[in-house]
Design an enzyme around this catalytic site. Sequence first.
Site, PDB file in Angstrom:
ATOM      1  N   MET A 147       0.748  -1.156  -0.088  1.00 12.76           N
ATOM      2  CA  MET A 147       0.080   0.020  -0.122  1.00 12.76           C
ATOM      3  C   MET A 147       1.076   1.380  -0.037  1.00 12.76           C
ATOM      4  O   MET A 147       1.222   1.795   0.995  1.00 12.76           O
ATOM      5  CB  MET A 147      -0.845  -0.037   1.417  1.00 12.76           C
ATOM      6  N   PRO A 148       1.299   1.675  -0.996  1.00 14.53           N
ATOM      7  CA  PRO A 148       2.000   3.123  -1.172  1.00 14.53           C
ATOM      8  C   PRO A 148       1.025   4.139  -0.885  1.00 14.53           C
ATOM      9  O   PRO A 148      -0.133   4.032  -1.138  1.00 14.53           O
ATOM     10  CB  PRO A 148       2.840   3.092  -2.506  1.00 14.53           C
ATOM     11  N   LEU A 149       2.014   4.915  -0.278  1.00 14.29           N
ATOM     12  CA  LEU A 149       1.224   6.421  -0.110  1.00 14.29           C
ATOM     13  C   LEU A 149       2.228   7.382  -0.819  1.00 14.29           C
ATOM     14  O   LEU A 149       3.390   7.115  -0.965  1.00 14.29           O
ATOM     15  CB  LEU A 149       1.076   6.890   1.488  1.00 14.29           C
ATOM     16  N   PHE A 157       5.934   6.075  -0.190  1.00 18.37           N
ATOM     17  CA  PHE A 157       5.915   5.819   1.055  1.00 18.37           C
ATOM     18  C   PHE A 157       5.347   4.317   0.793  1.00 18.37           C
ATOM     19  O   PHE A 157       4.329   4.163   0.507  1.00 18.37           O
ATOM     20  CB  PHE A 157       5.520   6.481   2.082  1.00 18.37           C
ATOM     21  N   ILE A 192       2.430   1.794 -10.339  1.00 21.18           N
ATOM     22  CA  ILE A 192       2.782   0.938  -9.081  1.00 21.18           C
ATOM     23  C   ILE A 192       1.845  -0.558  -9.232  1.00 21.18           C
ATOM     24  O   ILE A 192       2.283  -1.339  -8.984  1.00 21.18           O
ATOM     25  CB  ILE A 192       2.423   1.809  -7.850  1.00 21.18           C
TER      26      ILE A 192
END
Length: 134
Positions: A1-3, A72, A28
């Site tokens: 789960m990228p931010l 992130f 992504i």
Amino acid sequence: MPLVRIDVNQGRNREDLQELSRGIHDAILAEYGIPERDYFHILTEHPEGQIFAQDAGLGFERTKGVVMIQIFTQGGRSQDAKQRLFAAVAGKLAEAGIAGEDVFIGYVENTAGDWSFGFGRAQYVTGELAVPRK
């Protein structure tokens, strides 16, 4: 789960901003195989003179079209996977008309316990969410 945090200079229209964000998300998705709804982007526009992005001595010039990206995500992916992601992001943004020299990516890793998706709980730790595979 990228931010993903995206910083750009003011001047793009809403559709261009959406295309930019969507291109990053699609890269992504393709490279990391995350679920489609793991789409967490913060896009900030800045007045001219608030983004400084030189070439770090690589010998090229950036334009006012620079896109500063911070990703992130949980640690554990290989350097090769990260390199493929960087290339995929640059490729998707090139399709949106953004030059390669104007794509800057900072990649920040953390652990499963560093995320809360709401309600003051770390859902990866509580088991409400499965920890993503690498």
